[in-house]
Design a protein around this motif. Structure first.
Motif, mmCIF file in Angstrom:
data_model
loop_
_atom_site.group_PDB
_atom_site.id
_atom_site.type_symbol
_atom_site.label_atom_id
_atom_site.label_comp_id
_atom_site.label_asym_id
_atom_site.label_seq_id
_atom_site.Cartn_x
_atom_site.Cartn_y
_atom_site.Cartn_z
ATOM 1 N N ARG A 32 -2.735 -7.139 -10.040
ATOM 2 C CA ARG A 32 -3.731 -6.099 -10.229
ATOM 3 C C ARG A 32 -3.494 -4.958 -9.233
ATOM 4 N NH1 ARG A 32 -9.171 -8.314 -9.110
ATOM 5 N NH2 ARG A 32 -7.989 -9.505 -7.551
ATOM 6 N N ARG A 33 -4.162 -3.843 -9.498
ATOM 7 C CA ARG A 33 -4.018 -2.690 -8.611
ATOM 8 C C ARG A 33 -5.374 -2.067 -8.347
ATOM 9 N NH1 ARG A 33 1.436 0.071 -11.224
ATOM 10 N NH2 ARG A 33 2.855 -1.566 -10.530
ATOM 11 N N ALA A 34 -5.492 -1.480 -7.166
ATOM 12 C CA ALA A 34 -6.718 -0.788 -6.779
ATOM 13 C C ALA A 34 -6.345 0.523 -6.112
ATOM 14 C CB ALA A 34 -7.547 -1.657 -5.833
ATOM 15 N N VAL A 35 -7.292 1.459 -6.112
ATOM 16 C CA VAL A 35 -7.133 2.706 -5.367
ATOM 17 C C VAL A 35 -8.292 2.815 -4.394
ATOM 18 C CG1 VAL A 35 -5.794 3.981 -7.077
ATOM 19 C CG2 VAL A 35 -8.289 3.937 -7.250
ATOM 20 N N ALA A 36 -8.036 3.433 -3.250
ATOM 21 C CA ALA A 36 -9.088 3.574 -2.249
ATOM 22 C C ALA A 36 -8.857 4.839 -1.443
ATOM 23 C CB ALA A 36 -9.128 2.363 -1.323
ATOM 24 N N GLY A 37 -9.960 5.455 -1.005
ATOM 25 C CA GLY A 37 -9.868 6.648 -0.180
ATOM 26 C C GLY A 37 -10.964 6.663 0.877
ATOM 27 N N PHE A 38 -10.620 7.174 2.058
ATOM 28 C CA PHE A 38 -11.565 7.230 3.176
ATOM 29 C C PHE A 38 -11.393 8.551 3.913
ATOM 30 C CE2 PHE A 38 -10.156 2.844 2.539
ATOM 31 C CZ PHE A 38 -11.374 2.195 2.298
ATOM 32 N N LEU A 39 -12.515 9.170 4.300
ATOM 33 C CA LEU A 39 -12.490 10.386 5.113
ATOM 34 C C LEU A 39 -13.567 10.282 6.184
ATOM 35 C CD1 LEU A 39 -12.273 11.598 1.814
ATOM 36 C CD2 LEU A 39 -11.319 13.423 3.211
ATOM 37 N N VAL A 40 -13.246 10.749 7.384
ATOM 38 C CA VAL A 40 -14.202 10.744 8.493
ATOM 39 C C VAL A 40 -14.065 12.057 9.255
ATOM 40 C CG1 VAL A 40 -14.906 9.656 10.653
ATOM 41 C CG2 VAL A 40 -14.168 8.227 8.722
ATOM 42 N N GLU A 41 -15.198 12.683 9.576
ATOM 43 C CA GLU A 41 -15.230 13.880 10.400
ATOM 44 C C GLU A 41 -16.023 13.574 11.669
ATOM 45 O OE1 GLU A 41 -16.924 17.039 8.176
ATOM 46 O OE2 GLU A 41 -15.216 17.248 6.815
ATOM 47 N N GLY A 42 -15.554 14.090 12.805
ATOM 48 C CA GLY A 42 -16.239 13.834 14.060
ATOM 49 C C GLY A 42 -15.676 14.677 15.187
ATOM 50 N N PRO A 43 -16.029 14.344 16.432
ATOM 51 C CA PRO A 43 -15.514 15.095 17.582
ATOM 52 C C PRO A 43 -13.988 15.060 17.623
ATOM 53 C CG PRO A 43 -17.347 13.676 18.226
ATOM 54 C CD PRO A 43 -16.988 13.298 16.824
ATOM 55 N N PHE A 44 -13.418 16.091 18.235
ATOM 56 C CA PHE A 44 -11.971 16.240 18.271
ATOM 57 C C PHE A 44 -11.293 15.037 18.931
ATOM 58 C CE2 PHE A 44 -7.972 17.890 20.054
ATOM 59 C CZ PHE A 44 -7.401 18.404 18.892
ATOM 60 N N ASN A 45 -10.320 14.476 18.224
ATOM 61 C CA ASN A 45 -9.504 13.361 18.711
ATOM 62 C C ASN A 45 -10.331 12.160 19.170
ATOM 63 O OD1 ASN A 45 -7.069 14.535 18.143
ATOM 64 N ND2 ASN A 45 -6.577 15.086 20.253
ATOM 65 N N VAL B 65 0.845 -1.195 0.000
ATOM 66 C CA VAL B 65 0.000 0.000 0.000
ATOM 67 C C VAL B 65 0.879 1.243 0.000
ATOM 68 C CG1 VAL B 65 -1.794 1.277 1.219
ATOM 69 C CG2 VAL B 65 -1.811 -1.230 1.276
ATOM 70 N N TYR B 66 0.657 2.134 -0.996
ATOM 71 C CA TYR B 66 1.309 3.445 -1.043
ATOM 72 C C TYR B 66 0.247 4.459 -0.616
ATOM 73 C CZ TYR B 66 4.703 1.057 -4.080
ATOM 74 O OH TYR B 66 5.634 0.192 -4.604
ATOM 75 N N ASN B 67 0.327 4.952 0.613
ATOM 76 C CA ASN B 67 -0.772 5.758 1.132
ATOM 77 C C ASN B 67 -0.296 7.063 1.755
ATOM 78 O OD1 ASN B 67 0.341 4.155 3.402
ATOM 79 N ND2 ASN B 67 -1.259 5.198 4.578
ATOM 80 N N LYS B 68 -1.260 7.974 1.935
ATOM 81 C CA LYS B 68 -1.007 9.237 2.645
ATOM 82 C C LYS B 68 -2.218 9.535 3.516
ATOM 83 C CE LYS B 68 0.906 12.940 4.052
ATOM 84 N NZ LYS B 68 0.183 12.734 5.340
ATOM 85 N N THR B 69 -1.954 9.758 4.786
ATOM 86 C CA THR B 69 -3.019 10.000 5.756
ATOM 87 C C THR B 69 -3.261 11.489 5.958
ATOM 88 O OG1 THR B 69 -1.438 9.959 7.581
ATOM 89 C CG2 THR B 69 -2.470 7.872 6.992
ATOM 90 N N GLY B 70 -4.292 11.789 6.751
ATOM 91 C CA GLY B 70 -4.583 13.144 7.180
ATOM 92 C C GLY B 70 -5.144 13.112 8.589
ATOM 93 N N ASP B 71 -4.780 14.117 9.401
ATOM 94 C CA ASP B 71 -5.226 14.123 10.794
ATOM 95 C C ASP B 71 -5.162 15.547 11.328
ATOM 96 O OD1 ASP B 71 -5.534 14.003 13.532
ATOM 97 O OD2 ASP B 71 -3.780 12.749 13.897
ATOM 98 N N ILE B 72 -6.354 16.136 11.571
ATOM 99 C CA ILE B 72 -6.397 17.442 12.240
ATOM 100 C C ILE B 72 -7.311 17.367 13.464
ATOM 101 C CG2 ILE B 72 -5.795 18.887 10.270
ATOM 102 C CD1 ILE B 72 -8.800 19.360 9.819
ATOM 103 N N GLY B 73 -7.509 16.175 13.991
ATOM 104 C CA GLY B 73 -8.320 16.020 15.190
ATOM 105 C C GLY B 73 -9.807 15.930 14.908
ATOM 106 N N ILE B 74 -10.341 16.898 14.157
ATOM 107 C CA ILE B 74 -11.761 16.862 13.803
ATOM 108 C C ILE B 74 -11.998 16.114 12.497
ATOM 109 C CG2 ILE B 74 -12.321 18.997 15.017
ATOM 110 C CD1 ILE B 74 -12.196 20.433 12.298
ATOM 111 N N ALA B 75 -10.938 15.751 11.819
ATOM 112 C CA ALA B 75 -11.065 15.044 10.547
ATOM 113 C C ALA B 75 -9.853 14.142 10.330
ATOM 114 C CB ALA B 75 -11.186 16.034 9.385
ATOM 115 N N TYR B 76 -10.143 12.955 9.802
ATOM 116 C CA TYR B 76 -9.093 11.979 9.500
ATOM 117 C C TYR B 76 -9.307 11.473 8.076
ATOM 118 C CZ TYR B 76 -8.194 11.890 14.521
ATOM 119 O OH TYR B 76 -7.886 12.241 15.812
ATOM 120 N N ALA B 77 -8.206 11.079 7.442
ATOM 121 C CA ALA B 77 -8.301 10.599 6.066
ATOM 122 C C ALA B 77 -7.150 9.650 5.772
ATOM 123 C CB ALA B 77 -8.271 11.769 5.084
ATOM 124 N N ASP B 78 -7.358 8.814 4.793
ATOM 125 C CA ASP B 78 -6.279 7.990 4.253
ATOM 126 C C ASP B 78 -6.685 7.557 2.853
ATOM 127 O OD1 ASP B 78 -3.883 6.719 4.056
ATOM 128 O OD2 ASP B 78 -4.222 5.257 5.649
#
Length: 382
Positions: free
Chosen positions: A341-354, A318-331
């Protein structure tokens, strides 16, 4: 004696004349053979099943040699071909990122998982590049990007490298405006410090350095120029509104946009092979693997050690890059499967801080797609 001279004179003229005659006859014979051969090959030339040498590439010469066997295109045909070319090219580009058949069971499973956390907002997308099967859940909804926006920024920078307007070792200067707090070490360096582009790009992904990211945005022409390029690349939800770290979450993207940005690179649609390799090398330096990689590993079962090593033993990467600002996370990332074969995938979640449920939801979403990414069994040999 006069008779003898006459015979010698005749014999002297006969030699050159016979030679010339033979050369003429040979030339005619070769011409007939060549013409016959070319006429026989003409249909295959028309169908482009074979190609002629470069010295026969001129249409006028081909017509001269083959006569009516190969006809030049009419003005009407030429106009049709001219009009059709852009459409064909566009179709080929679209085919490189072409969702064709939804994996409804996975999309529904994602909906069920997200519904268990009513105060979290989630977005998910996956596309298997080789066959176009995909799953989606609120995939195009703009959400806080956090550091996941650094992946499309890397793409925009490498495009400049391809264009020759940026050198990989070009020094970039740290200014007060570009100093970004939070992740990374470049902010601790004195103003005026210079870093080569390859180091800036790598640190932007490796340790998610925010100052490095701001340097990249500035070098790519600033926020407006980067955003315009995102729109041209059909990444409508991806917008840079503020310098990093953007703790308020004003920079946005979507699960679909992140997946598409990675797919555009891997398919070879945008970058030259060398820049595409650089993209993969830089993405491969990311040190955070606790979201998408760990979730995928969980879904595959087996040892739950370090995700990268555990996945490698199963034939995944997996070649990935995450995101994290407490109220939002991503990868988001590119996933190499054991069968090539190859696939791409993305996920984002917003919620309470940390809130740890946000990161756990991303792992659950990634785990749910694992059964659909298992390698195709090799048929038994007869």
């Amino acid at each position: 004696m006069s008779s003898s001279r006459s015979s010698r004179r005749s014999a002297g003229w006969r030699g050159p004349a016979q030679l010339i005659l033979r050369l003429v006859l040979m030339g005619v014979g070769l011409g007939l053979l060549t013409g016959t051969g070319l006429r026989l090959l003409a249909p295959r030339v028309q169908q482009q099943k074979i190609s002629l040498p470069s010295w026969l590439a001129d249409q006028a010469l081909i017509t001269t040699l083959l006569g009516d066997a190969v006809e030049p295109p009419s003005a009407e045909d030429a106009e049709k071909n001219t009009k059709a070319a852009p459409a064909i090219a566009k179709g080929l580009k679209q085919a490189r990122f072409a969702p064709r058949q939804e994996i409804k069971a996975l999309s529904q499973r994602w909906v069920e998982l997200a519904a268990q956390q009513t105060d979290l907002q989630a977005s998910a997308y996956m596309l298997i590049l080789d066959d176009g099967r995909f799953a989606a859940m609120q995939a195009e909804r703009p959400m806080a990007a956090a550091s996941s926006i650094k992946t499309p920024i890397l793409l925009a920078v490498l495009e400049l490298l391809d264009q020759g307007t940026l050198q990989w070792n070009e020094p970039l200067t740290l200014t007060e405006e570009l100093v970004g707090g939070g992740a990374g070490w470049m902010a601790s360096r004195p103003l005026g410090s210079r870093f080569p582009t390859h180091e800036v790009a790598t640190e932007m992904i490796r340790v998610s350095d925010n100052s490095a990211t701001n340097l990249m945005i500035a070098r790519a022409g600033g926020m407006d120029a980067v955003n315009a390029r995102f729109q041209e690349l059909d990444l409508p939800s991806t917008v840079v509104n503020n310098w990093l770290p953007d703790l308020d979450g004003t920079n946005t993207t979507s699960a679909r946009d992140l997946s598409r940005a990675i797919a555009l690179v891997d398919s070879g649609e945008l970058l030259a092979p060398r820049s595409r390799d650089l993209f993969r090398e830089v993405m491969g330096t990311s040190v955070t693997n606790t979201l998408l990689p760990r979730g995928l590993m969980r879904g595959l079962g087996g040892a739950q050690g370090a995700p990268d090593a555990s996945l490698a033993r199963k034939g995944y990467r997996v070649y990935n890059k995450t995101g994290d600002i407490g109220i939002a996370y991503a990868d988001a990332g590119l996933i190499e499967l054991p069968d090539g074969r190859r696939a791409v995938a993305g996920f984002l979640v917003e919620g309470p801080f940390n809130d740890p449920r946000s990161t756990e939801l991303i792992r659950q979403l990634a785990a749910a797609m694992a059964p659909h990414l298992k390698p195709i069994p090799v048929p038994p040999k007869p």
